[in-house]
Design a protein around this motif. Sequence first.
Motif: not given
Length: 251
Positions: A117-132, A157-165
Amino acid sequence: VSDESTSIKVHVPPFRSDVLHAADVMEDVAIAYGFNNLPCSPPSTNHIAAQNPLNKLSDLLRHELAFAGYSEVLTLILCSHDENYRLLNRPDDSQAVVLANPKTVEFQVARTSLMPGMLKTLGQNRKSALPIKLFEVSDVVMLDSTKDVGATNRRRLSALHCALSSGFEHIHGLLDRLMEVLRIAPASGESTEGYKIVPSSDPAFFTGRQAHVVVNGSPVGIIGIVHPEVLKNFDIPYPVSLLEIDVEPFL
């Protein structure tokens, strides 16, 4: 009615799929008798209401994650079999509750991890400003033969950090902060008291960039950089670091 007249055997018709427990039978009897016909009386004992300890801890953790700049997501507990296993590079461990007659392929099983669910949500919002930065505190479902319904809910509990690195240092720092507010000190040396991370081999994460989270000698979760193949499966173009831990061991 039994010989001792202390119990009643009830046969539930196949079209009454809502009858699962004795309380459901009692409710039907009360409806038939009439709720207004039941005598009213004050309870024989007094109780002081209190919040469920698991929900209270979950709310406190949600506040800490929000203070750290993470946004909460609420994803569906049902997902497809592929999302729960194949898209995460994980083999089917036969721990998922499988729906007998799913309406769509997207709702085939009850999730055994918050990761899909976390990755699916991130994939749907991949065009949002980084970091997510996202988090979720919710239940997963596992088969459990000791339960009357054959399955049990577990709070995760799950948390993720998405950025250029990858941002692994950010998600590791978040784990340290959570352990601090939970009053779990880092383990020293070979001691089993406290928390530490030890190498793991989960195919959903990058080899050599992942670890089990161990608290007082027992593994409670995993932390690491998500495998590039998994990111591709969810249409995520940027590296992602993710943490997932069980909440109930900290009660």
